[in-house]
Design a protein around this motif. Structure first.
Motif, PDB file in Angstrom:
ATOM      1  N   ALA A  47       0.815  -1.217   0.000  1.00 56.66           N
ATOM      2  CA  ALA A  47       0.000   0.000   0.000  1.00 56.66           C
ATOM      3  C   ALA A  47       0.846   1.264   0.000  1.00 56.66           C
ATOM      4  O   ALA A  47       0.319   2.369  -0.148  1.00 56.66           O
ATOM      5  N   LEU A  48       2.156   1.115   0.145  1.00 58.60           N
ATOM      6  CA  LEU A  48       3.047   2.267   0.179  1.00 58.60           C
ATOM      7  C   LEU A  48       3.078   2.996  -1.158  1.00 58.60           C
ATOM      8  O   LEU A  48       2.946   2.380  -2.224  1.00 58.60           O
ATOM      9  N   GLU A  49       3.302   4.295  -1.081  1.00 58.79           N
ATOM     10  CA  GLU A  49       3.483   5.072  -2.307  1.00 58.79           C
ATOM     11  C   GLU A  49       4.866   4.753  -2.882  1.00 58.79           C
ATOM     12  O   GLU A  49       5.843   4.595  -2.139  1.00 58.79           O
ATOM     13  N   VAL A  50       4.926   4.636  -4.195  1.00 54.12           N
ATOM     14  CA  VAL A  50       6.188   4.331  -4.865  1.00 54.12           C
ATOM     15  C   VAL A  50       7.129   5.529  -4.741  1.00 54.12           C
ATOM     16  O   VAL A  50       6.752   6.656  -5.078  1.00 54.12           O
ATOM     17  N   ASP A  51       8.346   5.295  -4.239  1.00 52.28           N
ATOM     18  CA  ASP A  51       9.293   6.398  -4.103  1.00 52.28           C
ATOM     19  C   ASP A  51       9.903   6.750  -5.463  1.00 52.28           C
ATOM     20  O   ASP A  51       9.697   6.057  -6.463  1.00 52.28           O
ATOM     21  N   ASP A  52      10.641   7.829  -5.500  1.00 55.98           N
ATOM     22  CA  ASP A  52      11.160   8.348  -6.773  1.00 55.98           C
ATOM     23  C   ASP A  52      12.050   7.338  -7.488  1.00 55.98           C
ATOM     24  O   ASP A  52      11.974   7.174  -8.712  1.00 55.98           O
ATOM     25  N   MET A  57      12.469   3.375 -11.989  1.00 57.14           N
ATOM     26  CA  MET A  57      12.744   2.016 -12.445  1.00 57.14           C
ATOM     27  C   MET A  57      11.531   1.404 -13.143  1.00 57.14           C
ATOM     28  O   MET A  57      11.643   0.718 -14.162  1.00 57.14           O
ATOM     29  N   ILE A  58      10.344   1.671 -12.594  1.00 57.45           N
ATOM     30  CA  ILE A  58       9.131   1.032 -13.089  1.00 57.45           C
ATOM     31  C   ILE A  58       8.588   1.697 -14.342  1.00 57.45           C
ATOM     32  O   ILE A  58       8.165   1.039 -15.292  1.00 57.45           O
ATOM     33  N   LEU A  59       8.600   3.025 -14.367  1.00 58.83           N
ATOM     34  CA  LEU A  59       7.844   3.746 -15.378  1.00 58.83           C
ATOM     35  C   LEU A  59       8.644   4.260 -16.564  1.00 58.83           C
ATOM     36  O   LEU A  59       8.053   4.669 -17.554  1.00 58.83           O
ATOM     37  N   ARG A  60       9.968   4.272 -16.506  1.00 64.88           N
ATOM     38  CA  ARG A  60      10.725   4.846 -17.614  1.00 64.88           C
ATOM     39  C   ARG A  60      11.329   3.769 -18.516  1.00 64.88           C
ATOM     40  O   ARG A  60      11.842   2.766 -18.052  1.00 64.88           O
ATOM     41  N   CYS A  78       0.886   3.977  -5.972  1.00 64.27           N
ATOM     42  CA  CYS A  78       1.283   3.032  -4.927  1.00 64.27           C
ATOM     43  C   CYS A  78       1.740   1.728  -5.563  1.00 64.27           C
ATOM     44  O   CYS A  78       1.455   1.450  -6.732  1.00 64.27           O
ATOM     45  N   PHE A  79       2.439   0.915  -4.768  1.00 68.83           N
ATOM     46  CA  PHE A  79       2.938  -0.344  -5.306  1.00 68.83           C
ATOM     47  C   PHE A  79       1.804  -1.255  -5.778  1.00 68.83           C
ATOM     48  O   PHE A  79       1.959  -1.973  -6.777  1.00 68.83           O
ATOM     49  N   TYR A  80       0.667  -1.231  -5.090  1.00 70.23           N
ATOM     50  CA  TYR A  80      -0.420  -2.108  -5.526  1.00 70.23           C
ATOM     51  C   TYR A  80      -0.934  -1.712  -6.906  1.00 70.23           C
ATOM     52  O   TYR A  80      -1.421  -2.565  -7.663  1.00 70.23           O
ATOM     53  N   ASP A  81      -0.861  -0.410  -7.257  1.00 70.65           N
ATOM     54  CA  ASP A  81      -1.281   0.029  -8.589  1.00 70.65           C
ATOM     55  C   ASP A  81      -0.465  -0.671  -9.669  1.00 70.65           C
ATOM     56  O   ASP A  81      -1.004  -1.196 -10.654  1.00 70.65           O
ATOM     57  N   VAL A  82       0.844  -0.680  -9.475  1.00 71.95           N
ATOM     58  CA  VAL A  82       1.742  -1.268 -10.457  1.00 71.95           C
ATOM     59  C   VAL A  82       1.616  -2.789 -10.474  1.00 71.95           C
ATOM     60  O   VAL A  82       1.550  -3.418 -11.528  1.00 71.95           O
ATOM     61  N   LEU A  83       1.560  -3.391  -9.283  1.00 75.60           N
ATOM     62  CA  LEU A  83       1.497  -4.851  -9.195  1.00 75.60           C
ATOM     63  C   LEU A  83       0.193  -5.400  -9.745  1.00 75.60           C
ATOM     64  O   LEU A  83       0.175  -6.487 -10.343  1.00 75.60           O
ATOM     65  N   ALA A  84      -0.909  -4.676  -9.565  1.00 82.24           N
ATOM     66  CA  ALA A  84      -2.196  -5.136 -10.093  1.00 82.24           C
ATOM     67  C   ALA A  84      -2.140  -5.252 -11.616  1.00 82.24           C
ATOM     68  O   ALA A  84      -2.652  -6.214 -12.202  1.00 82.24           O
ATOM     69  N   ASP A  85      -1.489  -4.291 -12.279  1.00 81.09           N
ATOM     70  CA  ASP A  85      -1.309  -4.374 -13.733  1.00 81.09           C
ATOM     71  C   ASP A  85      -0.326  -5.480 -14.100  1.00 81.09           C
ATOM     72  O   ASP A  85      -0.506  -6.185 -15.096  1.00 81.09           O
TER      73      ASP A  85
END
Length: 325
Positions: A47-52, A57-60, A78-85
């Motif tokens: 549930a944590l917000e993804v740090d910079d 690493m994830i989005l670029r 948040c991490f769950y946003d990315v992991l759910a996808d």
């Protein structure tokens, strides 16, 4: 809904996250005495917000351009946003985690974790086993209820993207909604009715008509009424459970969405009684002065015929000096 597209560069990072989640679930399964704490920690992690650094690493992409994943996230990521996808795109990575969660179904935070990680997966894959589908979809509604209450109690919107997915991409999209059993569809709509004013400030009014139009048919509709009645009853019950002042004030300010809504007399009376319960100091609600005045304002807005008499009641209460606390 357009799925997020993760660059190859992020694949190893997301694989590592999935493996870490699996390890923590295995530890929880192997440690009965520490199980609740371990699951709570895992829930907090996802549930944590993804740090910079992680966001980079994830989005670029390798070419240093922003991937479509970032465009699909509304504000906070948040991490769950990315992991759910991720689990929709790479479902094989989710299978061992699902197997572990099933073994931990009865434990606190198991449904929280499942709902955050697999709410998109559940509607994007095809489950042939009806018993498994009922189990997963019921756990989704239970977990969503729990995490939304966490936001309510902290007056936060950490799980807003999760709520928006359930509302906009499931409840208002019959193709996805019809993937889950009818009874769970009903439970989902009741769930959304309780929290929709909280998460859709200013935007709810545009979606209300569509939301009520898609409302599933309930077996007891001849006793309760139409979709608007079910919606208002759930909303009323939710209001009576709220204790956080800013959240109550927010709900009261959003009740303008109910103006002009055709309700049964019993539903209207129920709503009016609920609002009245917040206008008097002391038990059972113990409302603050701000909440009491917000409740009066909501009554005046929704039930204007009694406005003059209520104004006299407010003056009587004020004159007794009960607003001191």
């Amino acid at each position: 809904m357009e799925k997020a597209s993760f660059p190859l560069r992020s694949s190893a990072y997301l694989d590592a996250l999935a493996q870490e989640i699996e390890r923590k679930l295995q530890r929880a399964l192997a440690s009965p005495s520490q199980r609740r704490n371990l699951l709570q920690e895992l829930f907090a992690d996802i549930a944590l917000e993804v740090d910079d650094r992680a966001r980079e690493m994830i989005l670029r992409r390798e070419q240093d351009t922003i991937s479509s994943a970032e465009d699909s996230i509304h504000g906070q990521l948040c991490f769950y946003d990315v992991l759910a996808d991720y689990y929709v795109q790479v479902p094989e990575q989710g299978k061992p985690i699902l197997d572990l969660i099933v073994q931990l179904w009865s434990q606190s935070f198991a449904s929280h974790i499942f709902s955050l990680l697999f709410h998109k997966w559940l509607f994007e894959i095809q489950l042939e086993n009806s018993e498994v589908l009922i189990r997963y979809s019921s756990a989704l509604v239970q977990g969503a209820t729990n995490v939304f209450w966490i936001d309510i109690q902290s007056n936060a919107r950490r799980f807003q993207s999760f709520f928006r997915y359930l509302l906009e991409d499931v409840a208002l999209e019959p193709k996805r909604l019809n993937k889950i059993p009818v009874q769970v569809q009903r439970d989902l709509y009741l769930l959304l009715s309780r929290f929709i004013l909280f998460y859709n400030s200013g935007k709810f009014h545009d979606k209300l008509e569509s939301f009520l139009k898609h409302f599933p048919i309930f077996p007891n509709a001849f006793l309760v009424g139409g979709p608007a009645d079910f919606f208002v009853i759930e909303l009323t019950d939710e209001l009576q459970k709220l204790k956080v002042e800013p959240v109550l004030l927010h709900y009261f300010s959003e009740l303008k969405a109910l103006q002009g809504m055709e309700l049964r007399m019993s539903t209207s009376t129920r709503l009016k009684a609920c609002l009245y319960s917040f206008t008097s100091p002391g038990g059972p609600m113990y409302p603050t002065r701000a909440v009491r005045h917000a409740a009066w304002d909501a009554l005046d807005l929704l039930f204007p015929l009694g406005k003059v008499r209520r104004a006299k009641d407010v003056l009587n209460v004020e004159s007794k000096g009960v607003d001191a606390f």
